[in-house]
Scaffold this active site. Sequence first.
Site, short mmCIF file in Angstrom:
data_model
loop_
_atom_site.label_atom_id
_atom_site.label_comp_id
_atom_site.label_asym_id
_atom_site.label_seq_id
_atom_site.Cartn_x
_atom_site.Cartn_y
_atom_site.Cartn_z
N GLN A 267 -7.34 -20.50 20.08
CA GLN A 267 -6.30 -20.42 21.10
C GLN A 267 -5.93 -18.97 21.37
O GLN A 267 -5.76 -18.55 22.51
CB GLN A 267 -5.07 -21.19 20.61
CG GLN A 267 -3.96 -21.26 21.60
CD GLN A 267 -4.39 -21.97 22.85
OE1 GLN A 267 -5.01 -23.02 22.81
NE2 GLN A 267 -4.12 -21.37 23.99
N HIS A 270 -7.65 -16.70 24.02
CA HIS A 270 -7.53 -16.93 25.47
C HIS A 270 -6.99 -15.70 26.19
O HIS A 270 -7.49 -15.30 27.23
CB HIS A 270 -6.59 -18.10 25.76
CG HIS A 270 -7.30 -19.41 25.86
ND1 HIS A 270 -8.34 -19.62 26.70
CD2 HIS A 270 -7.10 -20.58 25.21
CE1 HIS A 270 -8.78 -20.86 26.57
NE2 HIS A 270 -8.04 -21.47 25.67
N GLU A 336 1.56 -27.58 24.28
CA GLU A 336 0.47 -28.05 25.14
C GLU A 336 -0.58 -28.77 24.26
O GLU A 336 -0.96 -29.89 24.54
CB GLU A 336 -0.16 -26.84 25.85
CG GLU A 336 -1.32 -27.21 26.75
CD GLU A 336 -2.08 -25.98 27.26
OE1 GLU A 336 -1.94 -24.88 26.66
OE2 GLU A 336 -2.83 -26.12 28.23
N HIS A 337 -1.03 -28.09 23.22
CA HIS A 337 -1.98 -28.70 22.28
C HIS A 337 -1.32 -28.80 20.91
O HIS A 337 -0.68 -27.86 20.46
CB HIS A 337 -3.23 -27.81 22.09
CG HIS A 337 -3.92 -27.47 23.36
ND1 HIS A 337 -3.72 -26.26 24.02
CD2 HIS A 337 -4.83 -28.15 24.09
CE1 HIS A 337 -4.48 -26.22 25.11
NE2 HIS A 337 -5.16 -27.36 25.19
N ASP A 370 -11.28 -29.18 24.82
CA ASP A 370 -11.37 -28.16 25.87
C ASP A 370 -12.62 -28.38 26.71
O ASP A 370 -12.64 -28.06 27.90
CB ASP A 370 -11.44 -26.76 25.26
CG ASP A 370 -10.09 -26.28 24.76
OD1 ASP A 370 -9.08 -26.90 25.12
OD2 ASP A 370 -10.05 -25.30 23.99
N HIS A 429 21.04 -55.11 57.93
CA HIS A 429 20.26 -55.55 56.76
C HIS A 429 20.57 -57.02 56.46
O HIS A 429 19.67 -57.83 56.24
CB HIS A 429 20.61 -54.71 55.52
CG HIS A 429 19.91 -53.39 55.46
ND1 HIS A 429 20.14 -52.38 56.35
CD2 HIS A 429 18.99 -52.90 54.58
CE1 HIS A 429 19.40 -51.34 56.04
NE2 HIS A 429 18.68 -51.64 54.97
P1 NAD Z 1 -7.40 -16.59 38.21
O1 NAD Z 1 -8.54 -17.19 38.93
O2 NAD Z 1 -6.22 -17.43 37.93
O3 NAD Z 1 -6.86 -15.34 39.06
C1 NAD Z 1 -7.72 -14.39 39.60
C2 NAD Z 1 -7.22 -14.00 40.98
O4 NAD Z 1 -5.95 -13.39 40.92
C3 NAD Z 1 -8.12 -13.03 41.67
O5 NAD Z 1 -9.06 -13.74 42.43
C4 NAD Z 1 -7.20 -12.20 42.52
O6 NAD Z 1 -7.35 -12.56 43.85
C5 NAD Z 1 -5.82 -12.52 42.04
N1 NAD Z 1 -5.14 -11.27 41.65
C6 NAD Z 1 -5.53 -10.41 40.70
N2 NAD Z 1 -4.69 -9.36 40.66
C7 NAD Z 1 -3.74 -9.58 41.59
C8 NAD Z 1 -2.58 -8.85 42.02
N3 NAD Z 1 -2.23 -7.70 41.47
N4 NAD Z 1 -1.83 -9.39 43.00
C9 NAD Z 1 -2.16 -10.56 43.57
N5 NAD Z 1 -3.25 -11.27 43.21
C10 NAD Z 1 -4.04 -10.79 42.23
O7 NAD Z 1 -8.01 -15.96 36.91
P2 NAD Z 1 -7.35 -15.22 35.67
O8 NAD Z 1 -6.50 -14.08 36.12
O9 NAD Z 1 -8.46 -14.95 34.76
O10 NAD Z 1 -6.36 -16.27 35.02
C11 NAD Z 1 -6.79 -17.50 34.56
C12 NAD Z 1 -5.63 -18.21 33.91
O11 NAD Z 1 -5.92 -19.60 33.81
C13 NAD Z 1 -5.34 -17.73 32.52
O12 NAD Z 1 -3.95 -17.57 32.40
C14 NAD Z 1 -5.84 -18.86 31.64
O13 NAD Z 1 -5.13 -18.97 30.42
C15 NAD Z 1 -5.60 -20.02 32.53
N6 NAD Z 1 -6.40 -21.18 32.20
C16 NAD Z 1 -5.74 -22.29 31.80
C17 NAD Z 1 -6.42 -23.44 31.54
C18 NAD Z 1 -5.64 -24.68 31.17
O14 NAD Z 1 -6.16 -25.75 31.26
N7 NAD Z 1 -4.39 -24.55 30.80
C19 NAD Z 1 -7.80 -23.48 31.64
C20 NAD Z 1 -8.45 -22.35 32.06
C21 NAD Z 1 -7.73 -21.19 32.35
#
Ligand code: NAD
Length: 440
Positions: A267, A270, A336-337, A370, A429
Amino acid sequence: RAAQPGEQIRMRVYADDTLSKPERAALLQRPIIDSQEIMQRVQPIVDAVRANGDVAVRDFTARFDHVTLDALVIRAPFDVPVLPAPVRAAIDQAYDNIYAFHAAQLADDTHVETMPGVTCSRFSRAIERVGLYVPGGTAVLPSTALMLGVPAQVAGCREIVLATPPRKDGSIVPEVLYVAHKIGATAVIKAGGAQAVAALAYGTETVPKVDKICGPGNQYVTAAKMLAQNDTAAMISIDMPAGPSELLVIADATSNPAYVASDLLSQAEHGPDSQVVLLAVDLSDTQLAAIEAEVHRQAERLPRVDVVRHSIPKSFCLRLPSLSAALRFSNAYAPEHLILHNANARACLSDVDNAGSVFVGSYSPESCGDYASGTNHTLPTYGFSRMYSGVSTATFLKHITAQELTRDGLANIAQTVMTLAEVEELEAHRNAVAIRMMDM
Ligand code: NAD
């Protein structure tokens, strides 16, 4: 404070019997997210996409993802990428398991004769057009495409639009495209962040508008989902609010320290904001030290050790005298988990009131849920498991009720309805029943 290279990577340790009430309450809290500030940054992005459509989505993609796109949308049928055989087999196996578990969630219609001649029924229909957000900023996440896409497919959604940030060369991660093909997606949008969510919510020249947007993402994605949900012009719903991923582990003297540590780290890797909690039930100092040593030893070998150096010191271990005290804390935390590493883990399930998904016993690591065992990994974080469920087949359905009264049925219920209509002073009614009764 983050652990420095060479320094022991360890959680903060508290003892339940020495905690004050405010200290205990603070441990149950999640880090405060300044949602106001994020909303102020995201609103202009949403507004621009709404006003300028594809041009705005392309501009934000160039600015935030550093990718210049021609076409934003790939429509089915896709050119299915050729994946290495083991990867394809793993995705196929995960798909089959997730499909089996979610297909079993399709409930039969309900029919109840509440009074003689008064029949009420309830049946489900798929939400017609759904948008699935598959994060892609920092990782390749075909598993999230499966976790959202399979239930949408099982539910029978007619239009399944998947959005995910493009890679630097403007292409879609091949594993995600393969999943898009398997789940019967109708289109893939090459965009991420708030701009992708806004495009799905309002539609653009090329991005189809959807009725519901599901899927995890960073703070910009979450904020855009919430803004669109609150705008009646968008007319969309979302799955749930989302925050950084979390895990709570309950361990006792029978638990294997190496297994416990491996789960905590799975975890913690991540992201720096991941929340990891260990509830140590009646552990001796030596037993706790064994877990701490394993956390450090395994963490040092991880490619993502730098992430873990941030997340583990922010996490905590709470020592409690009994299993019931641990379950009380876990229910109040609403993780969550939840992983039950303690003896007789299965018997504890009946005492779990708040959790997104539970992993029972030492052979059930969170990683299985997962990826591939069948349960969904899109789960409520931040304490929202108190009142939200994870994504399931029901997420992609709505339920319609119907009723049919016979002549006798109407006669049986008439007085009750007319009396209540009189109490509420709604004469029309009352009359709708009375006019029929006069004919009988
Ligand atoms: P993401 O796809 O959520 O975000 C990326 C996007 O954010 C980019 O495409 C960009 O357009 C935008 N961005 C980046 N910087 C920015 C800024 N300064 N202003 C505005 N927009 C901006 O990908 P990520 O950032 O890697 O985040 C993924 C999230 O999803 C993580 O928090 C992860 O923990 C979570 N997640 C959760 C699960 C779940 O099931 N709970 C599963 C997978 C991922």
